[in-house]
Write a protein that holds these residues in place. Structure first.
Motif, PDB file in Angstrom:
ATOM      1  N   GLY A 143      35.830  67.686  89.045  1.00 21.17           N
ATOM      2  CA  GLY A 143      34.327  67.278  89.418  1.00 21.17           C
ATOM      3  C   GLY A 143      34.960  65.910  90.745  1.00 21.17           C
ATOM      4  O   GLY A 143      34.455  65.870  91.431  1.00 21.17           O
ATOM      5  N   LYS A 144      36.050  66.720  91.127  1.00 17.71           N
ATOM      6  CA  LYS A 144      37.010  65.794  92.399  1.00 17.71           C
ATOM      7  C   LYS A 144      36.657  66.915  93.472  1.00 17.71           C
ATOM      8  O   LYS A 144      37.019  68.337  93.121  1.00 17.71           O
ATOM      9  N   PHE A 145      37.346  66.569  94.857  1.00 18.02           N
ATOM     10  CA  PHE A 145      37.191  68.048  95.881  1.00 18.02           C
ATOM     11  C   PHE A 145      38.840  67.580  96.363  1.00 18.02           C
ATOM     12  O   PHE A 145      39.075  66.385  97.056  1.00 18.02           O
ATOM     13  N   THR A 146      39.348  68.790  96.878  1.00 15.31           N
ATOM     14  CA  THR A 146      40.621  68.487  97.615  1.00 15.31           C
ATOM     15  C   THR A 146      40.227  69.065  99.334  1.00 15.31           C
ATOM     16  O   THR A 146      40.041  70.332  98.886  1.00 15.31           O
ATOM     17  N   GLU A 147      40.575  68.188  99.830  1.00 13.38           N
ATOM     18  CA  GLU A 147      40.304  68.416 100.982  1.00 13.38           C
ATOM     19  C   GLU A 147      41.616  69.493 102.315  1.00 13.38           C
ATOM     20  O   GLU A 147      42.577  69.014 101.924  1.00 13.38           O
ATOM     21  N   VAL A 148      40.949  70.608 102.608  1.00 18.13           N
ATOM     22  CA  VAL A 148      41.611  71.186 103.224  1.00 18.13           C
ATOM     23  C   VAL A 148      41.850  71.377 104.814  1.00 18.13           C
ATOM     24  O   VAL A 148      40.785  71.976 104.914  1.00 18.13           O
ATOM     25  N   ASP A 149      42.990  70.896 105.044  1.00 18.72           N
ATOM     26  CA  ASP A 149      42.403  71.065 106.790  1.00 18.72           C
ATOM     27  C   ASP A 149      42.853  72.738 107.483  1.00 18.72           C
ATOM     28  O   ASP A 149      42.981  74.054 106.999  1.00 18.72           O
ATOM     29  N   ALA A 150      42.667  72.466 109.158  1.00 23.63           N
ATOM     30  CA  ALA A 150      42.590  74.033 109.488  1.00 23.63           C
ATOM     31  C   ALA A 150      43.475  74.944 109.664  1.00 23.63           C
ATOM     32  O   ALA A 150      43.647  76.341 109.775  1.00 23.63           O
ATOM     33  N   THR A 151      44.887  74.383 108.893  1.00 25.50           N
ATOM     34  CA  THR A 151      46.518  74.443 109.008  1.00 25.50           C
ATOM     35  C   THR A 151      46.945  74.835 107.383  1.00 25.50           C
ATOM     36  O   THR A 151      47.969  75.924 107.353  1.00 25.50           O
ATOM     37  N   GLY A 152      45.436  74.678 106.921  1.00 25.17           N
ATOM     38  CA  GLY A 152      46.450  75.232 105.089  1.00 25.17           C
ATOM     39  C   GLY A 152      46.589  73.806 103.574  1.00 25.17           C
ATOM     40  O   GLY A 152      46.998  74.021 103.021  1.00 25.17           O
ATOM     41  N   PRO A 176      45.894  91.672  91.734  1.00 26.26           N
ATOM     42  CA  PRO A 176      47.175  91.735  92.432  1.00 26.26           C
ATOM     43  C   PRO A 176      47.486  91.031  93.678  1.00 26.26           C
ATOM     44  O   PRO A 176      49.199  90.793  93.929  1.00 26.26           O
ATOM     45  N   SER A 177      46.396  90.775  94.593  1.00 26.05           N
ATOM     46  CA  SER A 177      47.362  90.441  95.548  1.00 26.05           C
ATOM     47  C   SER A 177      48.318  89.326  95.635  1.00 26.05           C
ATOM     48  O   SER A 177      48.654  87.985  96.516  1.00 26.05           O
ATOM     49  N   LEU A 178      47.496  88.036  94.502  1.00 26.11           N
ATOM     50  CA  LEU A 178      47.333  87.067  93.936  1.00 26.11           C
ATOM     51  C   LEU A 178      49.465  86.810  93.806  1.00 26.11           C
ATOM     52  O   LEU A 178      49.774  86.018  94.126  1.00 26.11           O
ATOM     53  N   ARG A 179      49.746  87.903  93.055  1.00 28.14           N
ATOM     54  CA  ARG A 179      50.490  88.084  92.466  1.00 28.14           C
ATOM     55  C   ARG A 179      52.578  88.709  93.912  1.00 28.14           C
ATOM     56  O   ARG A 179      52.774  87.739  93.999  1.00 28.14           O
ATOM     57  N   ARG A 180      50.822  89.208  94.721  1.00 32.24           N
ATOM     58  CA  ARG A 180      52.386  89.973  95.694  1.00 32.24           C
ATOM     59  C   ARG A 180      51.935  88.408  96.731  1.00 32.24           C
ATOM     60  O   ARG A 180      53.226  88.343  97.432  1.00 32.24           O
ATOM     61  N   PHE A 181      50.690  87.263  97.219  1.00 38.06           N
ATOM     62  CA  PHE A 181      50.780  86.452  98.112  1.00 38.06           C
ATOM     63  C   PHE A 181      50.711  85.797  97.882  1.00 38.06           C
ATOM     64  O   PHE A 181      51.268  84.538  98.532  1.00 38.06           O
ATOM     65  N   GLY A 182      50.446  85.024  97.198  1.00 43.06           N
ATOM     66  CA  GLY A 182      50.536  84.380  96.682  1.00 43.06           C
ATOM     67  C   GLY A 182      49.103  83.156  96.382  1.00 43.06           C
ATOM     68  O   GLY A 182      48.830  83.109  97.568  1.00 43.06           O
ATOM     69  N   ALA A 183      48.290  81.963  95.844  1.00 48.47           N
ATOM     70  CA  ALA A 183      47.291  81.226  95.947  1.00 48.47           C
ATOM     71  C   ALA A 183      47.483  80.965  97.683  1.00 48.47           C
ATOM     72  O   ALA A 183      46.651  80.728  97.989  1.00 48.47           O
ATOM     73  N   ASP A 184      48.952  80.682  97.902  1.00 47.84           N
ATOM     74  CA  ASP A 184      48.495  79.478  99.026  1.00 47.84           C
ATOM     75  C   ASP A 184      48.148  80.451 100.270  1.00 47.84           C
ATOM     76  O   ASP A 184      47.587  80.497 101.569  1.00 47.84           O
ATOM     77  N   ARG A 185      48.786  81.414 100.337  1.00 43.51           N
ATOM     78  CA  ARG A 185      48.888  82.892 100.936  1.00 43.51           C
ATOM     79  C   ARG A 185      47.191  83.211 101.110  1.00 43.51           C
ATOM     80  O   ARG A 185      46.494  82.930 102.230  1.00 43.51           O
ATOM     81  N   LEU A 186      47.075  83.398 100.268  1.00 41.27           N
ATOM     82  CA  LEU A 186      44.825  82.931 100.726  1.00 41.27           C
ATOM     83  C   LEU A 186      44.271  82.058 100.122  1.00 41.27           C
ATOM     84  O   LEU A 186      43.577  82.378 101.248  1.00 41.27           O
ATOM     85  N   LEU A 187      44.876  80.616 100.344  1.00 37.52           N
ATOM     86  CA  LEU A 187      44.314  79.561 100.702  1.00 37.52           C
ATOM     87  C   LEU A 187      43.931  80.031 102.414  1.00 37.52           C
ATOM     88  O   LEU A 187      43.540  79.822 103.084  1.00 37.52           O
ATOM     89  N   ALA A 190      42.026  82.244 104.227  1.00 42.08           N
ATOM     90  CA  ALA A 190      40.279  81.835 103.894  1.00 42.08           C
ATOM     91  C   ALA A 190      39.824  80.716 104.820  1.00 42.08           C
ATOM     92  O   ALA A 190      39.170  81.228 105.568  1.00 42.08           O
ATOM     93  N   VAL A 191      41.165  79.671 105.277  1.00 38.51           N
ATOM     94  CA  VAL A 191      40.644  78.821 106.291  1.00 38.51           C
ATOM     95  C   VAL A 191      41.077  79.931 107.480  1.00 38.51           C
ATOM     96  O   VAL A 191      40.551  78.915 108.257  1.00 38.51           O
ATOM     97  N   ARG A 192      42.041  81.169 107.976  1.00 35.90           N
ATOM     98  CA  ARG A 192      41.443  81.449 108.575  1.00 35.90           C
ATOM     99  C   ARG A 192      40.403  81.882 108.758  1.00 35.90           C
ATOM    100  O   ARG A 192      39.810  82.029 110.634  1.00 35.90           O
ATOM    101  N   VAL A 193      39.935  82.791 108.173  1.00 39.09           N
ATOM    102  CA  VAL A 193      38.805  82.984 108.001  1.00 39.09           C
ATOM    103  C   VAL A 193      36.886  81.723 108.361  1.00 39.09           C
ATOM    104  O   VAL A 193      36.864  82.239 109.174  1.00 39.09           O
ATOM    105  N   ARG A 194      37.621  81.160 107.979  1.00 36.09           N
ATOM    106  CA  ARG A 194      36.293  80.451 107.967  1.00 36.09           C
ATOM    107  C   ARG A 194      37.024  79.517 109.330  1.00 36.09           C
ATOM    108  O   ARG A 194      35.637  79.117 110.235  1.00 36.09           O
ATOM    109  N   GLY A 195      38.072  79.373 109.639  1.00 40.45           N
ATOM    110  CA  GLY A 195      38.279  78.613 111.416  1.00 40.45           C
ATOM    111  C   GLY A 195      38.148  80.000 112.522  1.00 40.45           C
ATOM    112  O   GLY A 195      37.350  79.864 113.475  1.00 40.45           O
TER     113      GLY A 195
END
Length: 267
Positions: A143-152, A176-187, A190-195
């Motif tokens: 129910g809360k929202f964590t803000e992520v900036d343009a650098t992740g 498999p991407s989660l195991r290979r890259f990790g959640a932070d890399r995927l995050l 996503a930020v890169r695409v948004r930007g």
């Protein structure tokens, strides 16, 4: 008949006169440029008094002491919050305020601050010029929202989602991407695409959904979706998507994962 002076005597006399003339000239010059000792002492004393007066004015007098703190640039933070953390020593000589330490303390204790300039405003002020981080994506949890900036960087958690900021949905638990890259890399992906989204499309974005490194989907207003694919070739995909939407304004689904062969469909 008396003999006249010899040639040697004449030369001697000439040298004597020349030497005497030069000696006299040098003495005159030395005398002319010599500063009397009392005057030197007065000059030195004046300089000492001037320096001492300046030091006293900066450190000992009440002329240049901190009496006021002004904060500018805040959007979500309040000036009171910033000033409480800054803890500027009121009443201290302005010249002794450690502006670097204040800036470091603010960046450490208030992660929302992206940059901070702490400046002396003579004769009595300290200025705090704040630049806050802007959220690029939101991660919802509990129910809360964590803000992520343009650098992740995850920099703040808020109760209410800021308007106009899309949510990030990580559907990669079994990928498999989660195991290979990790959640932070995927995050960060996503930020890169948004930007790299065109401005109008970015305003319409409501969700950025990522299921793997090469599978990013955008959910827009009006029930429209965009399959972006990976974060590679972002600027090209942005141009292709803009043209595709103009060519098919009533389409509900767009695919630019292969920008050389884009596609659109009604639903």
């Amino acid at each position: 008949m008396a003999a006249g002076p010899t040639t040697a005597e004449k030369r001697g006399t000439s040298k004597s006169k020349g030497s005497s003339g030069r000696s006299s000239g040098a003495k005159n010059r030395n005398h002319r440029f010599r500063v009397p000792a009392p005057r030197v002492l007065l000059v030195v004393l004046g300089l000492v008094v001037l320096v001492a007066g300046g030091v006293w004015a900066l450190y000992g007098s009440t002329w240049f002491r901190v009496e006021d703190v002004k904060t500018s640039g805040t959007r979500v933070l309040t000036p009171a919050e910033v000033e409480a953390v800054a803890a500027v020593p009121m009443g201290a000589p302005l010249v002794t305020v450690d502006t670097d330490a204040i800036a470091a303390r603010l960046r450490q204790e208030l992660p929302r601050i992206e940059s901070i300039d702490v400046v002396r405003s003579w004769p009595h002020g300290i200025g705090l010029k704040v630049t806050e981080r802007q959220p690029a994506l939101l991660v919802e949890k509990g129910g809360k929202f964590t803000e992520v900036d343009a650098t992740g960087l995850r920099f703040a958690t808020v109760d209410t989602a800021p308007r106009g900021v899309p949510r990030l949905v990580l559907d990669s638990a079994s990928s498999p991407s989660l195991r290979r890259f990790g959640a932070d890399r995927l995050l960060r992906e996503a930020v890169r695409v948004r930007g790299e989204l065109p401005a109008q499309i970015a305003r319409d974005a409501r969700v950025v959904r990522i299921t793997s490194y090469d599978s990013v989907t955008l959910e827009l207003t009006g029930g429209r979706t965009v399959f972006w694919g990976s974060g590679e070739d972002g600027p090209v995909k942005a141009r292709v998507l803009t043209a595709l939407m103009k060519a098919s304004p009533k389409a509900g689904h767009f695919d630019v994962s292969a920008p050389t062969a884009p596609a659109s469909s009604g639903s």
